[in-house]
Design a protein around this motif. Structure first.
Motif, PDB file in Angstrom:
ATOM      1  N   LEU A  93       0.835  -1.220   0.000  1.00 44.45           N
ATOM      2  CA  LEU A  93       0.000   0.000   0.000  1.00 44.45           C
ATOM      3  C   LEU A  93       0.860   1.256   0.000  1.00 44.45           C
ATOM      4  O   LEU A  93       0.514   2.244  -0.659  1.00 44.45           O
ATOM      5  CB  LEU A  93      -0.945  -0.012   1.195  1.00 44.45           C
ATOM      6  CG  LEU A  93      -2.069  -1.048   1.149  1.00 44.45           C
ATOM      7  CD1 LEU A  93      -2.926  -0.948   2.410  1.00 44.45           C
ATOM      8  CD2 LEU A  93      -2.930  -0.858  -0.077  1.00 44.45           C
ATOM      9  N   LEU A  94       1.957   1.247   0.732  1.00 45.14           N
ATOM     10  CA  LEU A  94       2.857   2.404   0.737  1.00 45.14           C
ATOM     11  C   LEU A  94       3.522   2.609  -0.626  1.00 45.14           C
ATOM     12  O   LEU A  94       3.769   3.730  -1.036  1.00 45.14           O
ATOM     13  CB  LEU A  94       3.928   2.235   1.805  1.00 45.14           C
ATOM     14  CG  LEU A  94       3.515   2.572   3.225  1.00 45.14           C
ATOM     15  CD1 LEU A  94       4.617   2.191   4.196  1.00 45.14           C
ATOM     16  CD2 LEU A  94       3.199   4.050   3.355  1.00 45.14           C
ATOM     17  N   SER A  95       3.805   1.518  -1.308  1.00 46.77           N
ATOM     18  CA  SER A  95       4.469   1.646  -2.617  1.00 46.77           C
ATOM     19  C   SER A  95       3.514   2.185  -3.679  1.00 46.77           C
ATOM     20  O   SER A  95       3.969   2.738  -4.676  1.00 46.77           O
ATOM     21  CB  SER A  95       5.032   0.316  -3.043  1.00 46.77           C
ATOM     22  OG  SER A  95       3.997  -0.586  -3.380  1.00 46.77           O
ATOM     23  N   CYS A  96       2.233   2.036  -3.473  1.00 49.50           N
ATOM     24  CA  CYS A  96       1.259   2.519  -4.457  1.00 49.50           C
ATOM     25  C   CYS A  96       1.009   4.026  -4.336  1.00 49.50           C
ATOM     26  O   CYS A  96       0.439   4.626  -5.238  1.00 49.50           O
ATOM     27  CB  CYS A  96      -0.072   1.778  -4.299  1.00 49.50           C
ATOM     28  SG  CYS A  96       0.033   0.043  -4.764  1.00 49.50           S
ATOM     29  N   GLN A  97       1.436   4.627  -3.228  1.00 51.03           N
ATOM     30  CA  GLN A  97       1.241   6.068  -3.044  1.00 51.03           C
ATOM     31  C   GLN A  97       2.199   6.847  -3.924  1.00 51.03           C
ATOM     32  O   GLN A  97       3.302   6.424  -4.200  1.00 51.03           O
ATOM     33  CB  GLN A  97       1.469   6.460  -1.587  1.00 51.03           C
ATOM     34  CG  GLN A  97       0.435   5.947  -0.645  1.00 51.03           C
ATOM     35  CD  GLN A  97       0.732   6.350   0.780  1.00 51.03           C
ATOM     36  OE1 GLN A  97       1.794   6.866   1.081  1.00 51.03           O
ATOM     37  NE2 GLN A  97      -0.220   6.127   1.659  1.00 51.03           N
ATOM     38  N   LYS A  98       1.758   8.007  -4.346  1.00 49.42           N
ATOM     39  CA  LYS A  98       2.603   8.896  -5.144  1.00 49.42           C
ATOM     40  C   LYS A  98       3.577   9.628  -4.215  1.00 49.42           C
ATOM     41  O   LYS A  98       3.190  10.015  -3.120  1.00 49.42           O
ATOM     42  CB  LYS A  98       1.757   9.928  -5.891  1.00 49.42           C
ATOM     43  CG  LYS A  98       0.755   9.311  -6.853  1.00 49.42           C
ATOM     44  CD  LYS A  98       1.479   8.725  -8.031  1.00 49.42           C
ATOM     45  CE  LYS A  98       0.457   8.163  -8.994  1.00 49.42           C
ATOM     46  NZ  LYS A  98       0.959   7.163  -9.855  1.00 49.42           N
ATOM     47  N   PRO A  99       4.838   9.820  -4.647  1.00 50.42           N
ATOM     48  CA  PRO A  99       5.789  10.541  -3.787  1.00 50.42           C
ATOM     49  C   PRO A  99       5.468  11.992  -3.605  1.00 50.42           C
ATOM     50  O   PRO A  99       4.759  12.610  -4.269  1.00 50.42           O
ATOM     51  CB  PRO A  99       7.125  10.371  -4.498  1.00 50.42           C
ATOM     52  CG  PRO A  99       6.856   9.725  -5.797  1.00 50.42           C
ATOM     53  CD  PRO A  99       5.428   9.311  -5.848  1.00 50.42           C
TER      54      PRO A  99
END
Length: 96
Positions: free
Chosen positions: A90-96
């Motif tokens: 889920l954290l990796s799917c967030q935009k930076p």
């Protein structure tokens, strides 16, 4: 399948899960477009996951060599690994 063999399988799956989490977190920490605090977060995830993988591997080695095992701990290790994998996903799917 008895509880000893099932415990061995679960510990192997937990160690594999934590190793994959550590690898993917390290991969995401090396992305160039990440800000510094986000990069440090991924490095911390990577180090923590790889240390947990080492712990699960040592527990697996102890169970395989001596026959000492704890089935409930093996189940909790796998559930913890799966929950961590879901959180990292889920954290990796967030935009930076």
């Amino acid at each position: 399948m008895n509880t000893y063999l099932l415990s061995i399988v679960l510990l192997f799956a937990a160690a594999l899960c934590q190793t994959l989490i550590g690898g993917f977190a390290l991969k995401w920490s090396l992305q160039q477009q990440l800000p510094g605090n986000r990069r440090r977060m991924w490095i911390a995830f990577s180090i923590g996951a790889l240390l947990l993988a080492l712990h699960h591997s040592n527990t697996l080695s102890l169970a395989a060599k001596t026959g000492l095992y704890d089935f409930s701990q093996a189940v909790l290790a796998l559930l913890g690994g799966l929950a961590t994998a879901f959180a990292v996903y889920l954290l990796s799917c967030q935009k930076p």
